[in-house]
Design a protein around this motif. Structure first.
Motif, mmCIF file in Angstrom:
data_model
loop_
_atom_site.group_PDB
_atom_site.id
_atom_site.type_symbol
_atom_site.label_atom_id
_atom_site.label_comp_id
_atom_site.label_asym_id
_atom_site.label_seq_id
_atom_site.Cartn_x
_atom_site.Cartn_y
_atom_site.Cartn_z
ATOM 1 N N VAL A 70 -4.834 92.077 35.564
ATOM 2 C CA VAL A 70 -5.409 92.137 36.917
ATOM 3 C C VAL A 70 -6.795 91.518 37.008
ATOM 4 O O VAL A 70 -7.423 91.552 38.063
ATOM 5 N N LEU A 94 -6.339 86.581 38.658
ATOM 6 C CA LEU A 94 -6.473 86.348 40.101
ATOM 7 C C LEU A 94 -6.543 84.865 40.422
ATOM 8 O O LEU A 94 -6.074 84.434 41.476
ATOM 9 N N ASN A 104 -2.839 84.045 40.517
ATOM 10 C CA ASN A 104 -1.947 84.684 41.487
ATOM 11 C C ASN A 104 -2.639 85.243 42.731
ATOM 12 O O ASN A 104 -1.958 85.756 43.611
ATOM 13 N N GLY A 105 -3.960 85.153 42.789
ATOM 14 C CA GLY A 105 -4.646 85.728 43.938
ATOM 15 C C GLY A 105 -5.729 84.856 44.527
ATOM 16 O O GLY A 105 -6.599 85.327 45.265
ATOM 17 N N MET A 125 -10.470 85.493 47.699
ATOM 18 C CA MET A 125 -9.699 86.504 46.992
ATOM 19 C C MET A 125 -9.713 87.789 47.799
ATOM 20 O O MET A 125 -10.703 88.094 48.484
ATOM 21 N N SER A 126 -8.630 88.521 47.714
ATOM 22 C CA SER A 126 -8.504 89.769 48.447
ATOM 23 C C SER A 126 -9.471 90.815 47.904
ATOM 24 O O SER A 126 -9.573 91.022 46.689
ATOM 25 N N GLU A 181 -9.066 93.934 48.150
ATOM 26 C CA GLU A 181 -8.259 95.003 47.557
ATOM 27 C C GLU A 181 -7.990 94.755 46.079
ATOM 28 O O GLU A 181 -7.853 95.697 45.297
ATOM 29 N N LYS A 182 -7.936 93.486 45.676
ATOM 30 C CA LYS A 182 -7.675 93.170 44.278
ATOM 31 C C LYS A 182 -8.954 93.160 43.451
ATOM 32 O O LYS A 182 -8.912 93.347 42.224
#
Length: 246
Positions: A143, A148, A151-152, A176-177, A179-180
């Motif tokens: 994560v 990220l 994938n983010g 980037m989000s 939330e992540k």
């Protein structure tokens, strides 16, 4: 007379045909058409940079925090500098301030256990999970930041190629989000979508600099993290400084 003309005409025609054949045989054949190499999209570049950075066994990193103050307990966190060793070990120094006093807190993360020094006594102690900011989570293979990027990393554009400290580098921009980012920053980054500027060495595709701006944190003075990466592949020795009770 007519027969003589006909013979001459036939010979002339034959000679022209022969010359045409010889000309065709001596001409240089056309060069084969090269197959064009597809240009990677900005999104594909972001994925490649995330993969190359994550594949590095070790690296030195710094994180400078500016904008809206980041509080850790009673302290304001201003800088993190350390060394990363895959898969999950980090040795770092956290620079914190309280009022006019500046202090350094050392932290180590080894095999999922975090250790930290007391800012007053400088003695090492063991931390329970979630009791202190652990820089190792930023580089978690599942994560973390590099994941990220793969994938983010949203709305990615290629700003261009730039010279960064004498190195030809890609410059990408996206978002980037929040939330992540919240769980890997102990809630210090990601109150909303975070804008990201990323620079990477064109030769190695490894990240060299990232600037993350939490635009939702403050309209005029947003929380900003500036990450730099260097000394990829350096020797890093991270050991548990004390024994922890089970």
């Amino acid at each position: 007379m007519d027969e003589e003309v006909t013979v001459r005409y036939s010979w002339s025609l034959l000679l022209l045909l022969l010359l045409a054949v010889l000309a065709g045989c001596s001409s240089t054949p056309p060069a084969p058409t090269a197959t064009p190499v597809p240009t990677p999209t900005p999104r594909e570049l972001g994925v490649a940079i995330g993969q190359a950075t994550q594949a590095a066994e070790s690296a030195h990193f710094t994180i400078d925090l500016s904008g809206k103050p980041i509080m850790v307990s009673a302290f304001t966190l201003t800088r993190i500098e350390g060394d990363l060793k895959r898969p999950d070990s980090v040795l770092a120094i956290l620079t914190v301030a309280t009022g006019s006093t500046v202090a350094e807190i050392r932290t180590a993360s080894v095999a999922g256990t975090q250790y930290m020094t007391n800012p007053l006594t400088r003695e090492w102690g063991c931390l329970a999970e979630g009791d202190g900011f652990n820089p190792a989570v930023l580089f978690d293979p599942q994560v973390g930041i590099e994941q990220l990027l793969q994938n983010g990393f949203d709305e990615v554009t290629l700003v261009g190629t730039e010279d960064l400290n004498g190195v030809a580098s890609y410059h990408l921009r996206g978002s980037m989000s929040g939330e992540k980012l919240l769980p890997i920053s102990m809630g210090m980054l990601g109150t909303g979508p975070v804008t990201v500027d990323l620079w990477a060495d064109q030769a190695t595709m490894r990240a060299t600099k990232m600037v993350l701006v939490d635009t939702a944190s403050d309209a005029t003075n947003p929380t900003t993290w500036t990450l730099t990466f260097s000394d990829y592949g350096k020797m890093v020795d991270v050991r548990a400084p004390v024994e922890c009770a089970n």
